[in-house]
Write an enzyme that holds these catalytic residues in place. Structure first.
Site, PDB file in Angstrom:
ATOM      1  CB  SER A  69     -25.722  -6.272  -3.553  1.00 15.23           C
ATOM      2  OG  SER A  69     -26.996  -6.504  -4.610  1.00 15.23           O
ATOM      3  CG  ASP A  70     -29.838  -0.605  -5.309  1.00 14.13           C
ATOM      4  OD1 ASP A  70     -29.874  -0.448  -3.871  1.00 14.13           O
ATOM      5  OD2 ASP A  70     -29.858  -0.196  -6.248  1.00 14.13           O
ATOM      6  CD  GLN A  71     -32.722  -6.916  -7.874  1.00 12.86           C
ATOM      7  OE1 GLN A  71     -34.222  -7.643  -6.973  1.00 12.86           O
ATOM      8  NE2 GLN A  71     -31.840  -8.665  -8.588  1.00 12.86           N
ATOM      9  N   GLY A 106     -26.472  -4.427  -9.045  1.00 15.63           N
ATOM     10  CA  GLY A 106     -24.451  -3.909  -8.706  1.00 15.63           C
ATOM     11  C   GLY A 106     -24.331  -4.362  -7.619  1.00 15.63           C
TER      12      GLY A 106
END
Length: 193
Positions: A69-71, A106
């Site tokens: 995950s990424d933000q 993501g």
């Protein structure tokens, strides 16, 4: 069904969210270069990084579901990441005053056994109130959200910075959209509850 779930992150925020699903999991820090590429917009960036993080951890395993995950947040067309310190956080929050800021998270789940990838990008919009520098400073000194994209913690006092929230999953603001994660798990044959 895979025997193990691995969160490709050492974020305590993401781990706390994943724990809400009542499953056991391990965490592992992915070794990924998080610098944006020149051609990438916000959605491309978070999707690439989520996939890269999951792949980095899945590469050394022969089974299990690996979550990446990424933000980032986008304010006035600019991608904002983690501020790192008070000065950068204050500048981010000042820029967001009275604005609508979109957070893009993501999310990727890879089955390490066959390298099957399912991914998505979850948008969430935050409508900020207009506050003066004194109020923003009090908030930053109380919460110290310097490791949070956009310089706030919605799970804490940061909620007082907003006039409205818009999106399907408020967990996306904290960095792990659980509704989307459950959907990706189902693509891999893991059903919850």
């Amino acid at each position: 069904m895979p025997e193990k779930v691995i969160l490709a992150s050492t974020s305590r925020y993401r781990a706390a969210l994943l724990a809400k699903l009542g499953m056991s999991f391990d965490t592992e820090a992915p070794d990924v270069d998080e610098r944006p590429q020149p051609y990438e917009g916000a959605t491309e960036l978070v999707l690439r990084l989520a996939i890269d993080k999951a792949r980095a951890v899945a590469a050394d395993r022969d089974h299990g579901l690996v979550i990446g995950s990424d933000q980032v947040c986008v304010c006035d067309g600019r991608i904002l990441g983690k501020p790192g310190n008070f000065e950068n956080a204050l500048a981010q929050l000042k820029a967001a005053q009275g604005q609508s800021v979109i957070f893009y998270t993501g999310l990727c789940v890879i089955n390490a056994a066959n390298q099957e990838v399912h991914s998505l990008v979850e948008p969430f919009t935050v409508h900020f109130r207009s506050l003066d520098d004194e109020a923003l400073t009090r908030y930053l000194l109380a919460e110290t959200p310097y490791d949070c994209a956009g310089s706030f913690k919605s799970e804490g006092m940061g909620i007082a910075l907003f006039r409205a929230l818009e999106g399907r999953d408020p967990n996306a603001l904290i960095g792990l959209p659980l509704i989307g994660l459950v959907e990706l798990f189902e693509h891999h044959g893991l059903s919850l509850p």
